[in-house]
Scaffold this active site. Structure first.
Site, PDB file in Angstrom:
ATOM      1  N   HIS A  22       8.166  -1.435   9.121  1.00 33.09           N
ATOM      2  CA  HIS A  22       8.851  -0.227   9.125  1.00 33.09           C
ATOM      3  C   HIS A  22       8.773   0.095  10.462  1.00 33.09           C
ATOM      4  CE1 HIS A  22      10.662   3.318   7.395  1.00 33.09           C
ATOM      5  NE2 HIS A  22       9.678   3.962   8.060  1.00 33.09           N
ATOM      6  N   ASP A  52      10.228   3.040  12.961  1.00 29.41           N
ATOM      7  CA  ASP A  52      10.920   4.241  13.056  1.00 29.41           C
ATOM      8  C   ASP A  52      11.610   4.491  14.497  1.00 29.41           C
ATOM      9  OD1 ASP A  52      10.440   5.777  10.424  1.00 29.41           O
ATOM     10  OD2 ASP A  52       8.366   5.694  11.364  1.00 29.41           O
ATOM     11  N   ASP A  89      12.121   5.032   3.126  1.00 30.54           N
ATOM     12  CA  ASP A  89      11.444   6.153   3.479  1.00 30.54           C
ATOM     13  C   ASP A  89      12.053   7.381   3.775  1.00 30.54           C
ATOM     14  OD1 ASP A  89       8.804   7.058   4.622  1.00 30.54           O
ATOM     15  OD2 ASP A  89       9.517   6.791   6.715  1.00 30.54           O
ATOM     16  N   HIS A 128      15.931   8.890   9.741  1.00 29.24           N
ATOM     17  CA  HIS A 128      15.102   9.784   8.745  1.00 29.24           C
ATOM     18  C   HIS A 128      14.039  10.659   9.271  1.00 29.24           C
ATOM     19  CE1 HIS A 128      13.193   6.013   8.153  1.00 29.24           C
ATOM     20  NE2 HIS A 128      11.966   6.646   8.068  1.00 29.24           N
TER      21      HIS A 128
END
Length: 971
Positions: A31, A33, A146, A415
């Protein structure tokens, strides 16, 4: 270990085939970001580049290993600036073997609560365009693990893009618990009530463990299954030793590791209907050292499969497509979920993630303004290429400027970006990228509009006004000038109606309001000269009223001195005893609604020892909002183009500087035109005191039962019933408003339209509350460590439009008016400009996109793949002749007796203002599929589904809420 691995490898495949136990799909992922705590460049340097390099190398070493890649921004940066030729060759081979898989495929994993439909589509299109041009890849599955809540619009967009499966994770803890207990985490989602089964998609909800591997090991004090540890910033450690590296797998702990993994798989299996269990292996910032990851997991999987009869489980590396394919082939019948969303999201009883709806209001506003500017620049560039193909503006330069803004706007949909949940330095990065991109787009527009022979600009200001909507519009624009009187002429030399007045926030500036009439996608030139009025410019005078105390005077005596402010549609009545609005009369129905507005504030707790705190994400209210002012000052500026009411709110009666301001503009002289129905308001809020969350409170006498309607990403509306909870009732009744919210009773609807996202609620009967700004600080260790306390000292200037009328009238007017706010005419200062023809659509259709994507799409997918295989890595030239066109129907089925009907248009006739159309191809939402080749999976569901599309010659029928995408070509 060597002998053990050799023995295991010889036996496990046969047992896997024969075993009918629980089958675990081990899905390696990271993951990553795009922002959040660290900037993109910091993340690339510390770990992101190493993820792709090491994964590529490790998958190449061992044929059974697999990996899924999600966000394209990091991958594209790695591909363009880090990856060696050998890496690129390996990536192509891994994709061909199906062992490396791109899921979602957008630039980012976009937020679902506060993003705008246009921008969700943009970031998905940009990622898909790169993947298709570079690899011929067409992603078919989502991985939305997420985002903080799930919108019902997202599954519709993914279905339109050709996806066969959707995956979500963060939904309200109460609901997830119930779905787990009842094995309802998987369902067929029909996200649009108008499209229904046409765009349904199978949806998997992750269980309580979400997307991270369970980290607790009963036999070790280290985290489990994270053998590469935790990424270090700013640089990887030279010795390769990272913090919190899991205990290496060896002969002594192999069984314990296996037992821990199997128990977790079996626990998860109880929550799903099939014996197929998705087991995500990874978490935030993982697989930067893939070698140590796979070297420890390989023998663990072998051991479990060797003892599969004992464990009752088989395990294997998997991509997401393999898992969804197994579920699809399982033969189960799935329940159908309608168009309701999964918002708001609460992680636990006192953790309502509704604060981010209003966090970093400035960033939200700049991002939306960038979106509107890009929309205008794209259509203008398209017009230029079709009509002036050999023009002086270098098309490669112009396209790159637009691509820069596409990149920045796609990036901020992440997000932890537009949500306002990032650290200050990352917020600065987003704003810097957006600002640079917007400057480039404005430069492109100016150059496209300047003719070879500039107009004589002596003693005059020349502006060009461009209408980015495919409708004819009559409205006004505002140009700030340094002189107190002016005359305005149109491109035919005729004086036009205007109004000039002293600016509200500057003694040396004047607001010049100019009435403009523009056809669809038309630009016109106006000349402003500083001179005595020709009679068409009205000089408006400011009238000042006495400041009023909030608490002085008897409440029962208020409302006796009402001052009416009128236009053809409304009568706004201002109470001179309070300087607040008192009521609004809908003059078309002669219906009066009591309506007052003021500012309130929630006082947030900043000390974790005293209870829950508010932060970037979370809103924790201790009670209702309190009045945020003690006195109100007022000015009124009567005019002939508009009348402006200026209200100034003071924290204390003795304060010289106001804390908040509302500027209400009531357009005049627009009878029969849309501006008549708008009550246009802009606000000045801040800087706030620390630990304050400021709301605009609009209180009416409408009986709405505290029910509010809010939009999902500007695409569709959701009904929000007020609910009571044991804890946190105020915060859990807040919802995101991206474009629209309204309250109503049996006869009347009050609509609020927004040009950026906010949080909204109806906390009291007849009330609509909008959170405009937040400034917070707390001593929570996690927030302090990542600098996520939201100490935002900025001044914000959001805009809202109010509409009031019958429910039927507002239903037909609202969808068009929100786009009129989003895509207001663009004003550019240039020497001169030529004319362009018009493009006009019916009133229920919206020109969602008109752009030159530039990506190397192909009408023949097989040929495209062959070309890639033969040419290998190559840099393609932009395709300027392929125009991307999207048309959207604005209305739901049954929303309006006329406008909700399917509408047929002839694209050749509609686009005649651009040029002579030669051919049309219908495509999937992001353009990577020819619609005739797109055959999405059918899922067994409790309801039947039906499909049907028609495109005959150039005639297209667009049904309610449809978005139809085309490549169009001009002669």
């Amino acid at each position: 270990m060597g002998l053990i691995r050799f023995y295991i490898a010889a036996l496990w495949a046969e047992r896997l085939f024969r075993c009918a136990h629980t089958r675990a799909f081990v899905l390696p992922h990271s993951h990553m970001d795009v922002g959040w705590v660290y900037t993109v460049q910091e993340s690339m340097r510390a770990y992101a580049a190493n993820v792709y390099s090491s994964v590529t190398e490790e998958l190449t070493r061992e044929k059974r290993r697999k990996f899924v890649a999600v966000e394209q921004e990091f991958f594209r940066l790695w591909w363009d600036s880090v990856a060696a030729d050998e890496h690129k060759k390996q990536v192509r081979q891994l994709l061909q073997e199906g062992r490396l898989e791109f899921i979602i495929g957008g630039q980012v994993m976009h937020d679902e609560a506060v993003t705008n439909l246009d921008d969700d589509i943009l970031q998905l299109t940009e990622g898909h365009g790169f993947l298709y041009e570079t690899f011929g890849v067409r992603p078919q599955f989502s991985w939305h693990v997420d985002p903080f809540g799930a919108s019902a619009t997202t599954p519709v967009l993914f279905a339109l893009a050709g996806f066969n499966g959707h995956l979500i994770s963060r939904i309200d803890y109460n609901l997830k618990d119930d779905m787990q207990r009842n094995q309802k985490l998987q369902f067929v989602w029909r996200g649009s009530r108008s499209l229904g089964d046409q765009q349904e998609i199978f949806t998997h909800t992750m269980d309580q463990f979400s997307y991270c591997t369970p980290s607790h090991l009963p036999f070790s004090n280290r985290s489990g299954f994270y053998w590469n540890g935790v990424a270090l910033f700013p640089d990887p450690p030279k010795d390769g030793v990272y913090p919190n590296m899991s205990l290496p797998v060896d002969e002594d702990n192999l069984h314990s590791y296996a037992q821990t993994m199997v128990e977790n798989i079996q626990q998860r299996a109880q929550w799903f209907q099939s014996n197929h269990v998705l087991w995500p292996w990874g978490c935030d910032k993982q697989f930067f050292n893939s070698s140590v990851q796979f070297q420890n997991m390989d023998p663990l999987l072998d051991y479990i499969n060797l003892h599969s009869e004992q464990f009752g489980v088989t395990v294997h590396y998997s991509t997401l497509s393999e898992y969804f394919q197994a579920i699809h082939q399982s033969g189960h019948t799935w329940e159908v979920r309608g168009s309701q969303d999964f918002l708001p999201y609460s992680a636990e009883p006192l953790q309502a993630w509704t604060g981010f709806y209003a966090s970093r209001n400035v960033l939200k506003g700049v991002a939306r303004h960038a979106s509107s500017l890009l929309h205008a620049a794209e259509s203008l560039f398209t017009w230029y290429l079709v009509n002036i193909p050999g023009g002086a503006v270098p098309k490669e330069w112009a396209l790159q400027k637009l691509r820069d803004l596409r990149w920045a706007l796609s990036e901020v949909q992440h997000h932890d970006a537009i949500t306002g949940t990032e650290s200050p330095k990352v917020a600065h990065m987003y704003l810097q990228h957006l600002t640079q991109g917007m400057m480039g787009a404005q430069e492109v527009m100016v150059k496209l509009l300047i003719p070879a022979q500039p107009f004589d600009s002596f003693d005059a200001t020349h502006i060009v006004v461009y209408n980015p909507l495919a409708w004819n519009v009559t409205t006004y624009i505002n140009v700030t000038v340094p002189f107190p009187m002016a005359t305005v002429y149109d491109d035919e030399g005729h004086p036009v109606s205007a109004q000039i007045q002293q600016s509200a926030e500057s003694d040396s500036a004047y607001d010049l309001f100019i009435v403009v009439n523009l056809k669809g996608l038309q630009h016109r030139r106006y000349v402003i000269r500083a001179m005595a009025s020709s009679g068409r410019t009205h000089a408006a005078t400011v009238v000042t009223f006495e400041r009023r105390s909030r608490t002085q005077g008897e409440p029962r005596k208020r409302g006796r001195r009402l001052l009416p402010v009128l236009n053809e549609c409304y009568a706004l009545k201002v109470d001179q005893d309070t300087n607040l609005l008192h009521s609004i009369v809908d003059r078309t129905r002669k219906r009066s609604v009591k309506l007052t507005q003021d500012f309130g504030e929630y006082r947030a707790n900043g000390d974790v020892r005293r209870g829950p705190v508010s932060d970037n994400y979370v809103f924790s209210a201790n009670g209702s909002s309190e009045a945020a002012y003690e006195a109100v000052g007022m000015e009124i500026v009567p005019g002939k183009v508009l009348t402006e009411i200026r209200q100034y709110f003071y924290r204390e009666e003795s304060d010289e500087e106001y804390a908040y301001a509302v500027y209400t503009r009531l357009p005049e002289g627009f009878e029969g035109a849309a501006p008549c129905h708008r009550i246009e308001q802009s606000y000045r809020v801040g800087p706030l005191a620390v630990n304050r969350e400021v709301v605009l409170r609009t209180s009416t006498d409408l009986s709405n039962n505290r029910t509010i309607f809010t939009d999902n990403n500007g695409y569709q509306m959701q009904r929000r019933l007020h609910r009571t909870f044991p804890n946190n009732t105020v915060a859990r009744n807040y919802y995101p408003m991206v474009r629209t919210a309204y309250i109503e009773d049996d006869s009347t609807r009050l609509v609020v339209l927004a040009e950026r996202a906010h949080g909204v609620s109806s906390q009291h009967e007849g009330q609509l509350e909008v959170m405009l700004h937040r400034r917070l600080w707390n001593n929570q260790e996690w927030n302090l460590g990542y600098n996520l306390t939201l100490n935002d000292s900025s001044v914000v200037r959001p805009v809202l439009w109010m509409l009031l009328g019958s429910r039927a009238a507002m239903a037909s007017l609202g969808p068009r008016e929100v786009l009129a706010l989003q895509h207001r005419p663009v004003v550019l200062r240039v020497d001169s400009a030529g004319q362009c023809p018009a493009v006009v659509l019916p009133p229920n259709l919206h020109l969602l996109s008109l752009s030159v994507p530039g990506w190397a799409y192909s009408s023949n997918h097989t040929q495209h793949l062959q070309d890639l295989q033969q040419g290998g890595p190559r840099k393609t030239e932009p395709e300027f002749g392929r125009i991307l066109l999207r048309i959207m129907h604005l209305f739901e089925v049954g929303e309006d007796p006329v406008l909700s009907k399917p509408t047929t248009i002839n694209l050749k006739e509609v686009l005649d203002g651009l040029g002579q159309l030669s051919s049309v191809e219908e495509r999937s939402l992001t353009g990577i599929w020819d619609i005739s080749d797109l055959h999405r999976w059918n899922w067994n569901s409790t309801e039947e589904n039906q499909f049907g599309r028609v495109l005959e010659d150039f005639r297209v029928t667009v049904s309610p809420k449809e978005i139809r995408t085309f490549f169009v070509y001009f002669k």
